[in-house]
Scaffold this active site. Structure first.
Site: not given
Length: 296
Positions: A190, A203
């Site tokens: 990400s 995360y």
């Protein structure tokens, strides 16, 4: 490849904020969204780049995973998808698209937070597909916390780590006994690995770990002829967004990118196809950013 017959303005070809902040329970289901994502159902055109390949995609029921499954199938691959049992309706829809492309779809429900299930998942995928050439570690969990570290419970941390990192290790380890020379592992990292948002601290940490795992494993497996790469999405419109973020964040989601909007899953699929195909034969340990202009 995606349909490129008509030039499109990347700032306006998909919806811009404000998005509807539907009240979804995590992990969220596509059919519950009033503004459903584009997975390439009507736009992706295959060209035989994955003919005869067999792929396992975790989190393949919706979002990026569904887009990758559709693209892989239209490129000639059979596909097994892993998903949570409560996501069965979404998984069935993905399977329908795979089968419409004339390929085999294998549905494998279960919770990848369980190590034994991860081992069984790979074995069942191999049985259902007759082998395994491509592994896409895509499943992930997040939960936004406005209080940052103070708001992250041990329970949440455990869920994020086990879903995003532990399962990645377990599934990939189990797959190594089946991937042949020429095989590919593709991990979903990400933009958060490079530019962590304070409210997604746990995360973002896992996504950085995935990037590091990708680089290290690529070096380990290069002598075996297995390539390992990663795709780094920016803000992508999937059910996980309205299911895990505050209303005001959902409404403005993706608006802070240079292109001014969130990406759609269909815009990610070509990157996964590239890494799975012979076209990327001299690339391993690397990543492609699909971030709407955010630098990595």
């Amino acid at each position: 490849m995606s349909d490129q017959t008509t030039p499109q303005d990347p700032t306006t070809q998909h919806p811009r904020p404000e998005q509807p902040a539907d009240d979804l329970q995590p992990p969220g289901r596509t059919g519950q969204m009033s503004q459903e994502p584009d997975h390439g159902e009507e736009s992706y055109r295959g060209s035989g780049r994955l003919d005869g390949k067999r792929a396992l995609i975790t989190g393949g029921d919706s979002g990026i995973g569904r887009a990758v499954a559709i693209a892989f199938a239209r490129e000639g691959a059979d596909v097994a998808i892993s998903y949570l049992p409560e996501e069965e309706p979404d998984a069935r829809t993905t399977a329908d698209w795979v089968e419409k492309a004339g390929r085999t779809a294998v549905l494998l429900p279960g919770d990848i937070r369980d190590e034994e299930f991860c081992r069984r998942l790979v074995a069942d995928a191999v049985d259902g597909l007759g082998g395994l050439d491509i592994l896409v570690n895509n499943a992930a969990y997040q939960m936004s916390q406005d209080d940052g570290l103070r708001g992250i419970s041990t329970e949440q941390l455990d869920r994020v780590l086990r879903t995003n990192v532990y399962a990645l290790f377990w599934i990939t380890k189990a797959a190594l006994g089946h991937l042949p020379r020429g095989g590919a592992v593709i991990n979903t990292t990400s933009v958060q690995a490079f530019e962590p948002s304070p409210q997604l601290l746990d995360y973002a940490t896992t996504k950085a770990a995935i990037l590091n795992f990708t680089k290290g494993l690529a070096q380990q497996l290069a002598p075996e002829g297995i390539r390992v790469n990663a795709v780094a999405p920016g803000p992508i419109w999937t059910p996980l967004i309205p299911a895990t973020m505050p209303e005001e964040k959902v409404e403005q989601f993706g608006g802070d990118t240079p292109l001014g909007r969130p990406g759609q899953p269909a815009e990610l699929a070509p990157a996964y196809v590239f890494f799975a195909s012979q076209e990327s034969s001299y690339i391993t340990g690397d990543r492609i950013g699909v971030t709407g202009g955010r630098p990595l």
